[in-house]
Scaffold this motif. Structure first.
Motif, PDB file in Angstrom:
ATOM      1  N   ARG A  49      39.073  11.438 -24.493  1.00 56.57           N
ATOM      2  CA  ARG A  49      38.373  10.839 -23.369  1.00 56.57           C
ATOM      3  C   ARG A  49      38.449   9.323 -23.454  1.00 56.57           C
ATOM      4  NH1 ARG A  49      35.764  14.458 -20.398  1.00 56.57           N
ATOM      5  NH2 ARG A  49      34.404  12.902 -19.427  1.00 56.57           N
ATOM      6  N   LYS A  53      36.131   9.556 -18.751  1.00 56.46           N
ATOM      7  CA  LYS A  53      36.802  10.764 -18.272  1.00 56.46           C
ATOM      8  C   LYS A  53      37.934  11.149 -19.218  1.00 56.46           C
ATOM      9  CE  LYS A  53      39.560   7.968 -15.062  1.00 56.46           C
ATOM     10  NZ  LYS A  53      39.881   7.727 -13.626  1.00 56.46           N
ATOM     11  N   ALA A  54      38.346  12.404 -19.088  1.00 54.42           N
ATOM     12  CA  ALA A  54      39.429  12.898 -19.935  1.00 54.42           C
ATOM     13  C   ALA A  54      40.737  12.233 -19.528  1.00 54.42           C
ATOM     14  CB  ALA A  54      39.534  14.413 -19.812  1.00 54.42           C
TER      15      ALA A  54
END
Length: 301
Positions: A49, A53-54
């Protein structure tokens, strides 16, 4: 392909050149700050991440990890490997090469030329430690030093003993190596990619200095390698398990000797000295080899 460069500074020459070379070959290239990555370690879908966010699925990563952040940096690389992303240098190989003592022991086991080296914590006989590597002058190195920092040339037995005692008084781990006088303050940086030496330069130390690092005023020029020097560099890279690295050699009366194997070699000096598109050659290797789960250890090492 979508490729990530793990680098803390997008403005560094090496990082910029890799971005330019990758984009010129039609790839999407992202610069990701290694230390700002964080990991979702789960048994079902492990991920990396970044900024809330990933990260997207990358075909390959190019680790540009500084020595001071090796532990966390290799953890990030290992997480990418667990997701199936190809890393040009595997996390295990980076850790192996960053441990100077371990790397020298591995090179020694493979019979690769290197200066005679001693390592000790608190030896009862410092004089015997010095004698065992051939006596003064000797080179004394901090185990964790980089770019020539923590490297001292001791001309006499007394000086060597005093320096070793001082370092040990600070609880510092040190290596004591024979001084290769015939090298004349010069070494050879070989850039190895995919088991081949793709570029090489000779670095000459500044006057009055024995360390040839460009950061210390050394100058570089293109050099022609002997077959033995080329083989030694390739064998050293293979021993470390590195697909891409800089191998530093000394020319001695006993043949080429490996000083260091660098898993994140700078590109500016060698591209300037040789005029070669080293960054482009790195991407050429990635294009041929980056397949899902191609990393040998797959993050398990």
């Amino acid at each position: 392909m979508r490729i990530a460069i793990l680098s803390r500074n997008p403005n560094l020459y090496s990082t910029k050149r890799l971005v330019e070379a990758g984009m010129a070959r039609g790839h999407t290239v992202d610069v990701v700050d290694t230390m700002h990555c964080y990991m979702d370690i789960t048994s079902s879908r492990p991920s990396v991440r970044y900024k809330g966010k990933a990260l997207p699925k990358y075909d390959a990563v190019i680790p540009r990890i500084g020595a001071s952040v090796t532990f966390y940096g290799t953890s990030v690389v290992r997480q990418f490997e667990m997701t199936g992303t190809f890393s040009i240098n595997e996390s295990v190989a980076i850790s192996r090469s960053r441990d100077k003592l371990r790397s020298l022991q591995l090179l020694s086991r493979k019979g690769i030329g290197m200066p005679r080296t001693g390592f000790a914590n608190h030896p009862d006989r410092i004089d015997d430690l010095i004698k065992n590597v051939g006596g003064a002058p000797v080179v004394i190195k901090l185990l964790e030093g980089t770019q020539g920092i923590g490297v001292v040339l001791a001309d006499t037995q007394k000086a060597a003993e005093a320096i070793i005692e001082a370092f040990m008084g600070l609880n510092a781990s040190i290596l004591v190596q024979e001084f290769i006088e015939e090298a004349g303050g010069a070494d050879i940086r070989c850039l190895v990619v995919g088991g081949k030496v793709i570029a090489a330069m000779k670095r000459q130390a500044a006057e009055g200095e024995f360390r040839s690092n460009l950061h210390r005023g050394g100058v570089a020029k293109i050099v022609r390698l002997s077959p033995q020097e080329r083989k030694t560099a390739v064998d050293a890279a293979k021993t470390m398990g590195l697909n891409m690295c800089g191998v530093d050699l000394l020319r001695s009366k006993n043949g080429p000797m490996v000083m260091e194997v660098n898993s994140s070699p700078g590109l500016e000096g060698i591209e300037t000295a040789t005029g070669k598109d080293v960054a482009g050659m790195i991407f050429e290797f990635i294009e041929k080899n980056a397949k899902p789960n191609r990393t040998r250890t797959k993050g398990k090492g």
